[in-house]
Design a protein around this motif. Sequence first.
Motif, PDB file in Angstrom:
ATOM      1  N   PRO A  30       0.593  -0.848   0.323  1.00  0.00           N
ATOM      2  CA  PRO A  30      -0.348   0.287  -0.055  1.00  0.00           C
ATOM      3  C   PRO A  30       0.842   1.171  -0.014  1.00  0.00           C
ATOM      4  O   PRO A  30       1.964   0.960   0.473  1.00  0.00           O
ATOM      5  N   SER A  31       0.395   2.205  -1.006  1.00  0.00           N
ATOM      6  CA  SER A  31       0.207   3.339  -0.131  1.00  0.00           C
ATOM      7  C   SER A  31      -0.052   4.554  -0.799  1.00  0.00           C
ATOM      8  O   SER A  31      -1.003   4.690  -0.683  1.00  0.00           O
ATOM      9  N   TYR A  32       0.551   6.000  -0.490  1.00  0.00           N
ATOM     10  CA  TYR A  32      -0.085   6.781  -0.392  1.00  0.00           C
ATOM     11  C   TYR A  32       0.529   8.211  -1.636  1.00  0.00           C
ATOM     12  O   TYR A  32       1.856   8.604  -1.249  1.00  0.00           O
ATOM     13  N   HIS A 152       4.494  18.378   3.776  1.00  0.00           N
ATOM     14  CA  HIS A 152       3.046  17.516   3.365  1.00  0.00           C
ATOM     15  C   HIS A 152       2.831  17.002   4.781  1.00  0.00           C
ATOM     16  O   HIS A 152       4.260  16.466   5.575  1.00  0.00           O
ATOM     17  N   ARG A 153       1.754  16.830   5.819  1.00  0.00           N
ATOM     18  CA  ARG A 153       1.331  16.064   6.691  1.00  0.00           C
ATOM     19  C   ARG A 153       0.288  14.757   6.203  1.00  0.00           C
ATOM     20  O   ARG A 153      -0.572  15.968   5.933  1.00  0.00           O
ATOM     21  N   LEU A 154       0.934  14.228   6.715  1.00  0.00           N
ATOM     22  CA  LEU A 154      -0.756  12.929   6.512  1.00  0.00           C
ATOM     23  C   LEU A 154      -1.140  13.170   8.251  1.00  0.00           C
ATOM     24  O   LEU A 154      -0.960  13.279   8.863  1.00  0.00           O
ATOM     25  N   ARG A 155      -2.655  12.777   7.391  1.00  0.00           N
ATOM     26  CA  ARG A 155      -3.591  13.022   8.464  1.00  0.00           C
ATOM     27  C   ARG A 155      -4.208  11.780   9.387  1.00  0.00           C
ATOM     28  O   ARG A 155      -3.293  10.914   9.014  1.00  0.00           O
ATOM     29  N   PRO A 156      -4.248  12.491  10.548  1.00  0.00           N
ATOM     30  CA  PRO A 156      -4.441  10.717  11.117  1.00  0.00           C
ATOM     31  C   PRO A 156      -5.567   9.838  10.639  1.00  0.00           C
ATOM     32  O   PRO A 156      -4.878   9.177  10.607  1.00  0.00           O
ATOM     33  N   GLN A 157      -6.969  10.455   9.784  1.00  0.00           N
ATOM     34  CA  GLN A 157      -7.466   9.858   9.229  1.00  0.00           C
ATOM     35  C   GLN A 157      -6.580   8.846   8.240  1.00  0.00           C
ATOM     36  O   GLN A 157      -7.043   7.142   7.599  1.00  0.00           O
ATOM     37  N   ASP A 158      -5.481   9.066   7.848  1.00  0.00           N
ATOM     38  CA  ASP A 158      -4.705   8.820   6.731  1.00  0.00           C
ATOM     39  C   ASP A 158      -4.037   7.983   6.862  1.00  0.00           C
ATOM     40  O   ASP A 158      -3.577   6.140   5.876  1.00  0.00           O
ATOM     41  N   THR A 159      -3.919   8.026   7.747  1.00  0.00           N
ATOM     42  CA  THR A 159      -2.881   6.476   8.750  1.00  0.00           C
ATOM     43  C   THR A 159      -3.581   5.521   9.180  1.00  0.00           C
ATOM     44  O   THR A 159      -2.716   4.862   9.624  1.00  0.00           O
ATOM     45  N   GLY A 164      -3.273   0.309  12.428  1.00  0.00           N
ATOM     46  CA  GLY A 164      -3.567  -0.550  13.393  1.00  0.00           C
ATOM     47  C   GLY A 164      -4.322  -2.214  12.694  1.00  0.00           C
ATOM     48  O   GLY A 164      -3.398  -3.302  13.146  1.00  0.00           O
ATOM     49  N   LEU A 165      -3.650  -1.506  11.317  1.00  0.00           N
ATOM     50  CA  LEU A 165      -2.449  -3.206  10.665  1.00  0.00           C
ATOM     51  C   LEU A 165      -1.565  -3.489  10.990  1.00  0.00           C
ATOM     52  O   LEU A 165      -0.828  -4.904   9.884  1.00  0.00           O
ATOM     53  N   GLY A 166      -0.498  -2.591  11.620  1.00  0.00           N
ATOM     54  CA  GLY A 166       0.435  -2.674  11.786  1.00  0.00           C
ATOM     55  C   GLY A 166       1.360  -2.385  10.621  1.00  0.00           C
ATOM     56  O   GLY A 166       2.689  -2.415  10.731  1.00  0.00           O
ATOM     57  N   LEU A 167       0.973  -1.085   9.614  1.00  0.00           N
ATOM     58  CA  LEU A 167       1.978  -0.545   9.279  1.00  0.00           C
ATOM     59  C   LEU A 167       2.391   0.897   9.449  1.00  0.00           C
ATOM     60  O   LEU A 167       1.983   1.055  10.123  1.00  0.00           O
ATOM     61  N   GLN A 168       3.438   1.456   8.953  1.00  0.00           N
ATOM     62  CA  GLN A 168       4.446   2.381   9.538  1.00  0.00           C
ATOM     63  C   GLN A 168       4.516   3.666   7.347  1.00  0.00           C
ATOM     64  O   GLN A 168       4.510   2.416   6.504  1.00  0.00           O
ATOM     65  N   PRO A 169       4.482   4.639   7.684  1.00  0.00           N
ATOM     66  CA  PRO A 169       5.429   5.214   6.422  1.00  0.00           C
ATOM     67  C   PRO A 169       6.455   4.130   6.503  1.00  0.00           C
ATOM     68  O   PRO A 169       7.093   4.350   6.789  1.00  0.00           O
ATOM     69  N   GLY A 170       7.100   4.512   4.741  1.00  0.00           N
ATOM     70  CA  GLY A 170       8.246   4.118   4.552  1.00  0.00           C
ATOM     71  C   GLY A 170       8.826   4.669   3.685  1.00  0.00           C
ATOM     72  O   GLY A 170       9.519   6.213   4.282  1.00  0.00           O
ATOM     73  N   ALA A 171       9.886   4.166   2.670  1.00  0.00           N
ATOM     74  CA  ALA A 171       9.817   5.321   1.800  1.00  0.00           C
ATOM     75  C   ALA A 171       9.740   5.998   0.916  1.00  0.00           C
ATOM     76  O   ALA A 171       8.270   5.661   0.642  1.00  0.00           O
ATOM     77  N   ILE A 172       9.970   6.783   0.510  1.00  0.00           N
ATOM     78  CA  ILE A 172       8.851   8.426   0.192  1.00  0.00           C
ATOM     79  C   ILE A 172      10.277   8.227  -1.948  1.00  0.00           C
ATOM     80  O   ILE A 172      10.940   7.899  -1.822  1.00  0.00           O
ATOM     81  N   VAL A 180       5.256   9.434  -3.718  1.00  0.00           N
ATOM     82  CA  VAL A 180       4.403   8.063  -3.184  1.00  0.00           C
ATOM     83  C   VAL A 180       5.566   7.482  -2.125  1.00  0.00           C
ATOM     84  O   VAL A 180       6.505   7.674  -1.759  1.00  0.00           O
ATOM     85  N   VAL A 181       4.649   7.726  -0.512  1.00  0.00           N
ATOM     86  CA  VAL A 181       4.922   7.279   0.380  1.00  0.00           C
ATOM     87  C   VAL A 181       4.664   5.462   1.047  1.00  0.00           C
ATOM     88  O   VAL A 181       3.303   5.730   0.562  1.00  0.00           O
ATOM     89  N   ALA A 182       5.363   4.430   0.756  1.00  0.00           N
ATOM     90  CA  ALA A 182       4.837   3.099   0.509  1.00  0.00           C
ATOM     91  C   ALA A 182       5.011   3.010   2.351  1.00  0.00           C
ATOM     92  O   ALA A 182       5.385   3.938   3.209  1.00  0.00           O
ATOM     93  N   PHE A 183       3.974   1.990   1.995  1.00  0.00           N
ATOM     94  CA  PHE A 183       3.747   1.480   3.939  1.00  0.00           C
ATOM     95  C   PHE A 183       4.382   0.232   3.678  1.00  0.00           C
ATOM     96  O   PHE A 183       4.400  -0.460   2.942  1.00  0.00           O
ATOM     97  N   GLU A 184       4.682   0.114   4.994  1.00  0.00           N
ATOM     98  CA  GLU A 184       5.697  -1.132   5.140  1.00  0.00           C
ATOM     99  C   GLU A 184       5.074  -1.661   7.267  1.00  0.00           C
ATOM    100  O   GLU A 184       4.987  -1.138   7.549  1.00  0.00           O
ATOM    101  N   ARG A 185       5.585  -3.099   7.229  1.00  0.00           N
ATOM    102  CA  ARG A 185       5.032  -3.292   8.346  1.00  0.00           C
ATOM    103  C   ARG A 185       6.573  -2.609   9.531  1.00  0.00           C
ATOM    104  O   ARG A 185       7.304  -2.673   8.982  1.00  0.00           O
TER     105      ARG A 185
END
Length: 188
Positions: A30-32, A152-159, A164-172, A180-185
């Motif tokens: 998943p990414s943003y 840029h600031r990700l909103r709480p609803q973006d993350t 909750g699924l154990g993911l966090q923003p990773g590589a940009i 593109v901000v990738a989400f990783e474990r």
Amino acid sequence: MQPHRRSFVLKAAMAAAAALAGCQAARGQPSYTVPLEQLQDAVAQKFPRSVPVHGLLELTVQAPRLRLLPAVNRLQAAMAVEAAGPALRRSRTGTFEVEFALRYESADRSLRAHQLRLGRLDFPGLQPAAAELLNTYGPLLAEQSLREVTLHRLRPQDTAVLDGLGLQPGAITVTDQGLVVAFERKPS
């Protein structure tokens, strides 16, 4: 399973699916995406900025024009700058460019400029001694004008769901469309 619990689980699964649908999938991850226009609007709010230089100069930097550099995974900012002060006989207008990478700051969910590299600093018609003075302080100007600027600031609803699924923003990654901000474990 009880009907109200089944309803809760179904609603939670639908919320997670909606959040993931709002993100793009890159390589199954998943990414943003943050478009360039959104970055430009966010950075414009932080300018103009003044940078005093040891009582010799006052440099005023206007809002940068951002350019995506996907080939090197960086952004470029071109800015108009006005230099005035005792070291110059009159106020001068010029431009400078700086390239930078991005990092994610988890404390406030922001994407920030870092690893700045001064590009071109240009003040047409400036005497050589004054141009040398400005070039000497160019890196300070770049550092003070863009260091750690929030793009840029990700909103709480973006993350929230991904968190909750154990993911966090990773590589940009810088692409032709934006960041593109990738989400990783999250690490265990």
